[in-house]
Design an enzyme around this catalytic site. Structure first.
Site, PDB file in Angstrom:
ATOM      1  N   ASP A 126      -1.135 -23.143 -11.635  1.00 33.58           N
ATOM      2  CA  ASP A 126      -1.716 -23.012 -10.296  1.00 33.58           C
ATOM      3  C   ASP A 126      -1.071 -23.984  -9.303  1.00 33.58           C
ATOM      4  OD1 ASP A 126      -3.392 -21.976  -8.387  1.00 33.58           O
ATOM      5  OD2 ASP A 126      -5.176 -23.058  -9.038  1.00 33.58           O
ATOM      6  N   GLY A 127      -1.024 -23.567  -8.052  1.00 38.61           N
ATOM      7  CA  GLY A 127      -0.557 -24.454  -6.981  1.00 38.61           C
ATOM      8  C   GLY A 127       0.759 -24.031  -6.340  1.00 38.61           C
ATOM      9  N   ASN A 128       1.229 -22.844  -6.659  1.00 40.22           N
ATOM     10  CA  ASN A 128       2.501 -22.382  -6.073  1.00 40.22           C
ATOM     11  C   ASN A 128       2.414 -22.261  -4.552  1.00 40.22           C
ATOM     12  OD1 ASN A 128       3.350 -22.120  -8.697  1.00 40.22           O
ATOM     13  ND2 ASN A 128       3.329 -19.880  -8.725  1.00 40.22           N
ATOM     14  N   GLY A 129       1.277 -21.729  -4.075  1.00 40.34           N
ATOM     15  CA  GLY A 129       1.105 -21.524  -2.640  1.00 40.34           C
ATOM     16  C   GLY A 129       1.068 -22.845  -1.888  1.00 40.34           C
ATOM     17  N   ARG A 130       0.320 -23.809  -2.437  1.00 39.70           N
ATOM     18  CA  ARG A 130       0.232 -25.123  -1.778  1.00 39.70           C
ATOM     19  C   ARG A 130       1.576 -25.840  -1.810  1.00 39.70           C
ATOM     20  NH1 ARG A 130      -4.813 -26.670  -5.163  1.00 39.70           N
ATOM     21  NH2 ARG A 130      -4.226 -24.674  -6.100  1.00 39.70           N
ATOM     22  N   TRP A 131       2.310 -25.664  -2.877  1.00 35.41           N
ATOM     23  CA  TRP A 131       3.651 -26.258  -2.969  1.00 35.41           C
ATOM     24  C   TRP A 131       4.537 -25.700  -1.855  1.00 35.41           C
ATOM     25  CZ3 TRP A 131       8.624 -24.532  -3.445  1.00 35.41           C
ATOM     26  CH2 TRP A 131       9.587 -25.465  -3.850  1.00 35.41           C
TER      27      TRP A 131
ATOM     28  N   ASN B 263      -6.192 -11.438  -8.798  1.00 34.65           N
ATOM     29  CA  ASN B 263      -5.083 -11.722  -7.882  1.00 34.65           C
ATOM     30  C   ASN B 263      -4.635 -10.501  -7.072  1.00 34.65           C
ATOM     31  OD1 ASN B 263      -3.602 -14.200 -10.095  1.00 34.65           O
ATOM     32  ND2 ASN B 263      -4.851 -14.541  -8.281  1.00 34.65           N
ATOM     33  N   TRP B 264      -5.156  -9.305  -7.443  1.00 34.15           N
ATOM     34  CA  TRP B 264      -4.864  -8.109  -6.640  1.00 34.15           C
ATOM     35  C   TRP B 264      -5.445  -8.227  -5.239  1.00 34.15           C
ATOM     36  CZ3 TRP B 264      -1.475  -4.569  -8.417  1.00 34.15           C
ATOM     37  CH2 TRP B 264      -1.291  -4.456  -9.799  1.00 34.15           C
TER      38      TRP B 264
HETATM   39  C1  IPE Z   1      -5.670 -18.502 -11.514  1.00 31.24           C
HETATM   40  O1  IPE Z   1      -5.304 -19.077 -10.309  1.00 31.24           O
HETATM   41  C2  IPE Z   1      -4.744 -17.384 -11.862  1.00 31.24           C
HETATM   42  C3  IPE Z   1      -3.348 -17.753 -12.123  1.00 31.24           C
HETATM   43  C4  IPE Z   1      -2.865 -18.954 -12.148  1.00 31.24           C
HETATM   44  C5  IPE Z   1      -2.475 -16.641 -12.412  1.00 31.24           C
HETATM   45  P1  IPE Z   1      -5.977 -18.639  -8.914  1.00 31.24           P
HETATM   46  O2  IPE Z   1      -5.324 -19.463  -7.876  1.00 31.24           O
HETATM   47  O3  IPE Z   1      -5.915 -17.176  -8.773  1.00 31.24           O
HETATM   48  O4  IPE Z   1      -7.498 -19.051  -9.155  1.00 31.24           O
HETATM   49  P2  IPE Z   1      -8.625 -19.430  -8.102  1.00 31.24           P
HETATM   50  O5  IPE Z   1      -8.659 -18.333  -7.084  1.00 31.24           O
HETATM   51  O6  IPE Z   1      -8.225 -20.737  -7.495  1.00 31.24           O
HETATM   52  O7  IPE Z   1      -9.859 -19.546  -8.917  1.00 31.24           O
HETATM   53  C1  IPE Z   2      -0.666 -19.737  -8.913  1.00 33.99           C
HETATM   54  O1  IPE Z   2      -0.414 -20.286  -7.665  1.00 33.99           O
HETATM   55  C2  IPE Z   2       0.077 -18.455  -9.136  1.00 33.99           C
HETATM   56  C3  IPE Z   2      -0.753 -17.243  -9.068  1.00 33.99           C
HETATM   57  C4  IPE Z   2      -2.049 -17.210  -8.964  1.00 33.99           C
HETATM   58  C5  IPE Z   2      -0.047 -15.968  -9.130  1.00 33.99           C
HETATM   59  P1  IPE Z   2      -1.261 -19.898  -6.382  1.00 33.99           P
HETATM   60  O2  IPE Z   2      -0.555 -18.806  -5.674  1.00 33.99           O
HETATM   61  O3  IPE Z   2      -2.673 -19.609  -6.762  1.00 33.99           O
HETATM   62  O4  IPE Z   2      -1.168 -21.241  -5.552  1.00 33.99           O
HETATM   63  P2  IPE Z   2      -2.289 -21.864  -4.642  1.00 33.99           P
HETATM   64  O5  IPE Z   2      -3.510 -22.022  -5.473  1.00 33.99           O
HETATM   65  O6  IPE Z   2      -2.498 -20.911  -3.496  1.00 33.99           O
HETATM   66  O7  IPE Z   2      -1.711 -23.168  -4.206  1.00 33.99           O
HETATM   67 MG    MG Z   3      -4.298 -20.807  -6.923  1.00 31.52          MG
END
Ligand code: IPE
Ligand code: IPE
Ligand code: MG
Length: 237
Positions: A15-20, A63-64
């Site tokens: 988790d955290g790709n978006g924030r990165w 995630n959809w």
């Molecule tokens: C969990 O992360 C799913 C994956 C890492 C693939 P999310 O970012 O989707 O989870 P929430 O929304 O913070 O609970």
């Molecule tokens: C995890 O990173 C990857 C997936 C859920 C596919 P996020 O995309 O959830 O990253 P944040 O939580 O927005 O930082």
């Molecule tokens: Mg996330």
């Protein structure tokens, strides 16, 4: 690191790709791309450390809800990663498995994943499970339905009263695998988000604030050391 045992099964919520991406002034997909690179290194290090099962959460059934652009971008990255890494994964004797209904993905992704599964199924080394379109509640519900259907058809092989938790585990997507010893979640979030709910009943949890694209093999080893310092009792004393 050497004295305490290495976890047999490590499960990771990447988790955290978006924030990165935001931190680096980039789009979300650049974050997912960087996340794939981090994953590649963690697969390698897991194998080197002697982890037997590595399960990563790549895409949840929830995630959809994200934009179509982000969703298809993630699936394109799966194709890109499989195509660029499959040969090395194969040479390293790794067995690729997908947890979740990946046939709901675009045809190109399904094809790439089918290729990865077929290519590595005769390997005998580390199991690399990719949880894709995975959701634990759906997994458990499907197992319960299978059990109910078998009971109704009289094909259970034993009275319903004698069905054990081990039997039920055998109906899940992780059938035949040991439960995760260690569950790691990056990015500071402290929840499971519908990941391996049944299987993590006695797992140790390690949470790190590091965002997934920054999760290095060194940080991974630190998480394993934290796990190794824990005392697991499984309800005993
Ligand atoms: C969990 O992360 C799913 C994956 C890492 C693939 P999310 O970012 O989707 O989870 P929430 O929304 O913070 O609970
Ligand atoms: C995890 O990173 C990857 C997936 C859920 C596919 P996020 O995309 O959830 O990253 P944040 O939580 O927005 O930082
Ligand atoms: Mg996330």
């Amino acid at each position: 690191m050497q004295s305490a045992p290495i976890p047999v099964h490590v499960a990771i919520v990447m988790d955290g790709n978006g924030r990165w991406a935001t931190q680096h002034g980039k789009g979300r997909l650049a974050g997912h791309d960087a996340g794939m690179k981090a994953m590649k290194e963690i697969v390698k290090r897991s194998d080197q450390l002697g982890v037997k099962y590595l399960t990563v959460y790549a895409f949840s059934t929830e995630n959809w809800k994200r934009s179509a652009e982000e969703v298809s971008g993630i699936f394109n990255l799966v194709v890109k990663y499989v195509n660029s890494e499959l040969e090395e994964i194969y040479q390293n004797n790794v067995i690729v498995n997908v947890l979740g209904d990946y046939t709901a993905l675009p045809a190109r992704s399904v094809k790439a994943l089918d290729k990865a599964l077929a290519r590595t199924q005769t390997n005998t080394g580390m199991h690399f499970n990719i949880a894709l379109n995975y959701g634990s509640r759906a997994e458990i519900l499907t197992a319960a339905k299978k059990l109910a259907a078998a009971a109704a058809e009289g094909t259970l092989g034993k009275p319903l009263e004698e069905v054990t938790t081990e039997d039920f585990s055998g109906l899940l997507l992780t059938a035949g695998m040991p439960d995760p010893d260690l569950v790691i979640r990056t990015s500071g979030e402290k929840r499971l988000s519908n990941y391996l709910l049944w299987q993590s009943a006695y797992s140790e949890f390690v949470f790190t604030d590091v965002l997934w694209p920054d999760f290095s093999p060194e940080e991974y080893e630190r998480c394993i050391e934290e796990y190794q310092a824990r005392s697991r009792r499984f309800g005993g004393r």
